[in-house]
Design a protein around this motif. Structure first.
Motif, PDB file in Angstrom:
ATOM      1  N   ASP A  96       0.827  -1.207   0.000  1.00 47.65           N
ATOM      2  CA  ASP A  96       0.000   0.000   0.000  1.00 47.65           C
ATOM      3  C   ASP A  96       0.859   1.254   0.000  1.00 47.65           C
ATOM      4  OD1 ASP A  96      -2.743  -0.938  -0.012  1.00 47.65           O
ATOM      5  OD2 ASP A  96      -2.360  -1.742   1.966  1.00 47.65           O
ATOM      6  N   PHE A  97       1.969   1.210   0.691  1.00 45.99           N
ATOM      7  CA  PHE A  97       2.879   2.350   0.730  1.00 45.99           C
ATOM      8  C   PHE A  97       3.426   2.656  -0.662  1.00 45.99           C
ATOM      9  CE2 PHE A  97       7.235   3.967   1.029  1.00 45.99           C
ATOM     10  CZ  PHE A  97       7.049   5.108   1.781  1.00 45.99           C
ATOM     11  N   LEU A  98       3.946   1.637  -1.338  1.00 44.71           N
ATOM     12  CA  LEU A  98       4.547   1.845  -2.652  1.00 44.71           C
ATOM     13  C   LEU A  98       3.509   2.220  -3.702  1.00 44.71           C
ATOM     14  CD1 LEU A  98       7.123  -1.092  -2.716  1.00 44.71           C
ATOM     15  CD2 LEU A  98       7.588   1.333  -2.333  1.00 44.71           C
ATOM     16  N   ALA A  99       2.258   1.799  -3.504  1.00 47.41           N
ATOM     17  CA  ALA A  99       1.206   2.147  -4.450  1.00 47.41           C
ATOM     18  C   ALA A  99       0.827   3.617  -4.371  1.00 47.41           C
ATOM     19  CB  ALA A  99      -0.034   1.286  -4.196  1.00 47.41           C
ATOM     20  N   ALA A 100       1.190   4.274  -3.285  1.00 47.68           N
ATOM     21  CA  ALA A 100       0.742   5.653  -3.058  1.00 47.68           C
ATOM     22  C   ALA A 100       1.817   6.698  -3.279  1.00 47.68           C
ATOM     23  CB  ALA A 100       0.192   5.791  -1.643  1.00 47.68           C
ATOM     24  N   VAL A 101       3.081   6.372  -2.975  1.00 49.10           N
ATOM     25  CA  VAL A 101       4.102   7.410  -2.905  1.00 49.10           C
ATOM     26  C   VAL A 101       4.756   7.666  -4.250  1.00 49.10           C
ATOM     27  CG1 VAL A 101       4.599   6.853  -0.510  1.00 49.10           C
ATOM     28  CG2 VAL A 101       5.971   5.796  -2.311  1.00 49.10           C
ATOM     29  N   ASP A 102       5.358   8.832  -4.348  1.00 49.58           N
ATOM     30  CA  ASP A 102       6.243   9.160  -5.456  1.00 49.58           C
ATOM     31  C   ASP A 102       7.641   8.678  -5.078  1.00 49.58           C
ATOM     32  OD1 ASP A 102       8.297  10.959  -6.860  1.00 49.58           O
ATOM     33  OD2 ASP A 102       6.444  11.448  -7.917  1.00 49.58           O
ATOM     34  N   HIS A 103       8.377   8.133  -6.044  1.00 49.03           N
ATOM     35  CA  HIS A 103       9.678   7.548  -5.709  1.00 49.03           C
ATOM     36  C   HIS A 103      10.634   8.574  -5.117  1.00 49.03           C
ATOM     37  CE1 HIS A 103      10.559   9.180  -9.711  1.00 49.03           C
ATOM     38  NE2 HIS A 103      11.827   9.135  -9.400  1.00 49.03           N
ATOM     39  N   LEU A 104      10.442   9.852  -5.429  1.00 50.53           N
ATOM     40  CA  LEU A 104      11.338  10.880  -4.893  1.00 50.53           C
ATOM     41  C   LEU A 104      11.091  11.136  -3.407  1.00 50.53           C
ATOM     42  CD1 LEU A 104      11.221  13.445  -7.833  1.00 50.53           C
ATOM     43  CD2 LEU A 104      12.984  11.738  -7.353  1.00 50.53           C
ATOM     44  N   ASP A 105       9.918  10.740  -2.918  1.00 49.12           N
ATOM     45  CA  ASP A 105       9.581  10.983  -1.512  1.00 49.12           C
ATOM     46  C   ASP A 105       9.568   9.698  -0.695  1.00 49.12           C
ATOM     47  OD1 ASP A 105       8.743  13.949  -1.231  1.00 49.12           O
ATOM     48  OD2 ASP A 105       7.780  13.301  -3.080  1.00 49.12           O
ATOM     49  N   LEU A 106      10.222   8.660  -1.198  1.00 48.71           N
ATOM     50  CA  LEU A 106      10.215   7.374  -0.520  1.00 48.71           C
ATOM     51  C   LEU A 106      10.699   7.466   0.924  1.00 48.71           C
ATOM     52  CD1 LEU A 106      11.569   4.950  -3.251  1.00 48.71           C
ATOM     53  CD2 LEU A 106       9.546   4.538  -1.860  1.00 48.71           C
ATOM     54  N   LEU A 107      11.862   8.070   1.103  1.00 46.97           N
ATOM     55  CA  LEU A 107      12.478   8.056   2.425  1.00 46.97           C
ATOM     56  C   LEU A 107      11.704   8.894   3.434  1.00 46.97           C
ATOM     57  CD1 LEU A 107      16.280   8.145   1.571  1.00 46.97           C
ATOM     58  CD2 LEU A 107      14.889   6.229   2.293  1.00 46.97           C
ATOM     59  N   SER A 108      11.336  10.122   3.049  1.00 46.57           N
ATOM     60  CA  SER A 108      10.635  10.983   3.999  1.00 46.57           C
ATOM     61  C   SER A 108       9.272  10.401   4.370  1.00 46.57           C
ATOM     62  CB  SER A 108      10.462  12.395   3.422  1.00 46.57           C
ATOM     63  OG  SER A 108       9.685  12.362   2.234  1.00 46.57           O
ATOM     64  N   GLU A 109       8.574   9.824   3.398  1.00 41.18           N
ATOM     65  CA  GLU A 109       7.259   9.258   3.682  1.00 41.18           C
ATOM     66  C   GLU A 109       7.372   7.996   4.536  1.00 41.18           C
ATOM     67  OE1 GLU A 109       2.973   9.834   2.645  1.00 41.18           O
ATOM     68  OE2 GLU A 109       4.788  11.051   2.643  1.00 41.18           O
ATOM     69  N   SER A 110       8.364   7.157   4.273  1.00 38.54           N
ATOM     70  CA  SER A 110       8.532   5.945   5.084  1.00 38.54           C
ATOM     71  C   SER A 110       8.919   6.311   6.513  1.00 38.54           C
ATOM     72  CB  SER A 110       9.590   5.020   4.467  1.00 38.54           C
ATOM     73  OG  SER A 110      10.870   5.646   4.425  1.00 38.54           O
ATOM     74  N   GLN A 111       9.703   7.368   6.677  1.00 41.24           N
ATOM     75  CA  GLN A 111      10.062   7.817   8.030  1.00 41.24           C
ATOM     76  C   GLN A 111       8.837   8.306   8.788  1.00 41.24           C
ATOM     77  OE1 GLN A 111      13.047  10.723   7.067  1.00 41.24           O
ATOM     78  NE2 GLN A 111      14.631   9.190   6.681  1.00 41.24           N
ATOM     79  N   ALA A 112       7.905   8.960   8.070  1.00 42.34           N
ATOM     80  CA  ALA A 112       6.674   9.419   8.706  1.00 42.34           C
ATOM     81  C   ALA A 112       5.828   8.232   9.160  1.00 42.34           C
ATOM     82  CB  ALA A 112       5.878  10.297   7.739  1.00 42.34           C
ATOM     83  N   VAL A 113       5.765   7.189   8.337  1.00 44.78           N
ATOM     84  CA  VAL A 113       4.997   5.990   8.710  1.00 44.78           C
ATOM     85  C   VAL A 113       5.613   5.336   9.937  1.00 44.78           C
ATOM     86  CG1 VAL A 113       4.288   3.686   7.981  1.00 44.78           C
ATOM     87  CG2 VAL A 113       4.177   5.577   6.359  1.00 44.78           C
ATOM     88  N   VAL A 114       6.915   5.171   9.925  1.00 46.24           N
ATOM     89  CA  VAL A 114       7.596   4.539  11.065  1.00 46.24           C
ATOM     90  C   VAL A 114       7.386   5.348  12.335  1.00 46.24           C
ATOM     91  CG1 VAL A 114       9.857   3.940  12.011  1.00 46.24           C
ATOM     92  CG2 VAL A 114       9.299   3.355   9.634  1.00 46.24           C
ATOM     93  N   ALA A 115       7.482   6.667  12.243  1.00 49.24           N
ATOM     94  CA  ALA A 115       7.271   7.521  13.418  1.00 49.24           C
ATOM     95  C   ALA A 115       5.855   7.362  13.969  1.00 49.24           C
ATOM     96  CB  ALA A 115       7.539   8.985  13.051  1.00 49.24           C
ATOM     97  N   PHE A 116       4.875   7.281  13.080  1.00 49.61           N
ATOM     98  CA  PHE A 116       3.488   7.092  13.522  1.00 49.61           C
ATOM     99  C   PHE A 116       3.322   5.744  14.214  1.00 49.61           C
ATOM    100  CE2 PHE A 116      -0.567   5.022  12.455  1.00 49.61           C
ATOM    101  CZ  PHE A 116      -1.419   5.799  13.216  1.00 49.61           C
ATOM    102  N   LEU A 117       3.890   4.685  13.661  1.00 54.50           N
ATOM    103  CA  LEU A 117       3.773   3.361  14.272  1.00 54.50           C
ATOM    104  C   LEU A 117       4.416   3.334  15.659  1.00 54.50           C
ATOM    105  CD1 LEU A 117       4.588   1.114  11.163  1.00 54.50           C
ATOM    106  CD2 LEU A 117       2.338   1.550  12.169  1.00 54.50           C
ATOM    107  N   GLU A 118       5.552   4.005  15.785  1.00 58.30           N
ATOM    108  CA  GLU A 118       6.226   4.056  17.090  1.00 58.30           C
ATOM    109  C   GLU A 118       5.402   4.837  18.098  1.00 58.30           C
ATOM    110  OE1 GLU A 118      10.006   5.716  16.126  1.00 58.30           O
ATOM    111  OE2 GLU A 118      10.873   3.793  15.496  1.00 58.30           O
TER     112      GLU A 118
END
Length: 440
Positions: free
Chosen positions: A222-244
């Motif tokens: 679901d993550f890869l289906a939504a994001v732009d490849h240029l924002d991979l790292l910043s968006e994944s960091q936001a997801v991880v921060a929310f889960l934590e």
């Protein structure tokens, strides 16, 4: 539409006529594509004044297009916030492989474990032909992959038999078939981003790898289906921060946690959107709230008998670093849901929040879920649930009671149900409640 079992590509090698180039001459053929018994390649030949179910063309460009777009074609879910429709079509519409020959407007659109196949009439005046068929159907991804693979391998063998040397097709197909499990996993991830795994930079490849490794496995698709490849790292960091943040919370929403274990599973024999509709109806019946209006987060709290203080702590509405994810849900230490909602407008917040709530109530395990604009099976399911839960079709029928609905009517209904005009239009159209007209 039902799951398909007879997606078929058939061909017969023919004399190459006046085709130029060894690849084209070697692979000239009569090509027929059938989906659920319907001839996608049905074409009107205006020169011969006839209609036939097949086209005559070289198969090399078709096979090369399939091979070079293999991973996006099978894995890239469409999301309007990430990619322009015309750009997406170049990777997913068979017409993009024509190279001056006549091919139908057949689109392969991944939706998760299945592909939506859509075809529409197409006039090619310069070729003197017109494709006539229109339709849509679904085929399991493994079934589509097997049939496309059978076709490409036949073209590769034909080139070998005709002593045509090394080609881009043979190189691409060898790379696809020789990939080990790790390489396939990476190629699938790149494909979900609409990227060719064999044509990306080292920097892009590292960004994909780091983002995928940072996320729980259940969120990656679901993550890869939504994001732009240029924002991979910043968006994944936001997801991880929310889960934590969720895992450290002691918020307890006992009624929702108890309800999660009480409700029956989704009806697996229905299409995704109908699963969402049916679950919304069951949930309203379980709550004894078939006619309740859900106009705000406060209404949701009352409907589920939630403690307002705990509820307010459980719903984050700040940006939280997300750009593409519309909402998310994870579990707290108590097993209760913890939500993030990005949309600022109240009605949009409620809609996204209900989508996330659906994921909490229906998804097994504690891995959480993402709500995105992508058109995957999962997102269609939670989107349909939210629409039906907020604006039930039966309540709309009771409110409308006529055959035609105007723009003013839609505005009034949206205000009454506390949701957007888009949701109201969606419900009226999808449930065939009335005819929608545009005021002049």
């Amino acid at each position: 539409m039902r799951t398909l079992s007879d997606f078929r590509i058939s061909w017969e090698w023919e004399s190459p006529e006046a085709a130029r180039g060894p690849e084209l001459r070697a692979t000239w053929a009569r090509l027929e594509i059938v989906v659920d018994g319907q001839p996608v390649t049905q074409v009107e030949d205006r020169v011969a004044h006839s209609v036939r179910n097949a086209v005559y063309a070289p198969l090399y460009p078709v096979a090369e297009w399939i091979a070079t777009n293999w991973w996006p074609m099978l894995y890239e879910v469409f999301s309007s916030t990430r990619v322009d429709a015309a750009v997406y079509a170049r990777r997913h519409s068979l017409a993009s492989a024509a190279e001056g020959f006549a091919l139908p407007n057949l689109t392969f659109q991944p939706e998760g474990e299945s592909l939506l196949l859509m075809w529409a009439p197409l006039s090619l005046d310069d070729r003197g032909v017109r494709f006539l068929a229109r339709g849509a159907g679904r085929v399991e991804r493994q079934r589509a992959e097997a049939e496309l693979s059978r076709f490409v391998e036949a073209v590769v063998r034909r080139l070998e038999e005709q002593n045509v040397g090394q080609t881009l097709l043979s190189e691409e197909w060898e790379a696809i078939h020789s990939a080990d499990s790790d390489e396939r996993a990476f190629a699938q991830a790149a494909g979900r981003l609409g990227r060719d795994p064999y044509a990306i930079t080292d920097q892009e490849g590292e960004a994909i790898t780091r983002a995928v490794k940072a996320l729980p496995a259940g969120l990656v698709d679901d993550f890869l289906a939504a994001v732009d490849h240029l924002d991979l790292l910043s968006e994944s960091q936001a997801v991880v921060a929310f889960l934590e943040e969720a895992s450290g919370s002691q918020v307890s929403l006992d009624p929702l946690r108890d309800l999660r274990h009480k409700l029956p599973p989704l009806p697996s024999d229905l299409p995704p959107w109908k699963q969402g509709y049916e679950f919304a109806r069951r949930l309203r019946a379980e709550l004894g709230a078939k006619e309740a209006r859900i106009r705000s987060r406060e209404d949701l709290a009352r409907l589920f008998h939630l403690d307002r203080g705990q509820w307010d702590q459980a719903v984050l509405s700040r940006s939280n670093g997300f750009k593409f994810v519309e909402a998310a849900v994870a579990q707290t230490q108590t097993g209760s849901p913890y939500f993030f909602v990005r949309r600022p407008r109240p009605e949009a917040q409620v809609f996204a929040l209900c989508r996330a709530l659906f994921e909490y109530l229906t998804a097994p395990g504690a891995g959480g879920a993402l709500v995105t604009p992508a058109l995957s099976d999962r997102q269609k399911r939670n989107r349909a649930f939210s629409a039906e839960f907020i604006a039930p079709a039966e309540l709309l029928r009771q409110a409308i009671r006529r055959l035609v609905v105007s723009d003013d009517d839609v505005q009034d209904l949206a205000a009454d149900f506390g949701t957007s005009e888009f949701v109201i239009r969606h419900q009226i159209a999808n449930h065939e409640i009335a005819e929608l007209v545009v005021d002049r």
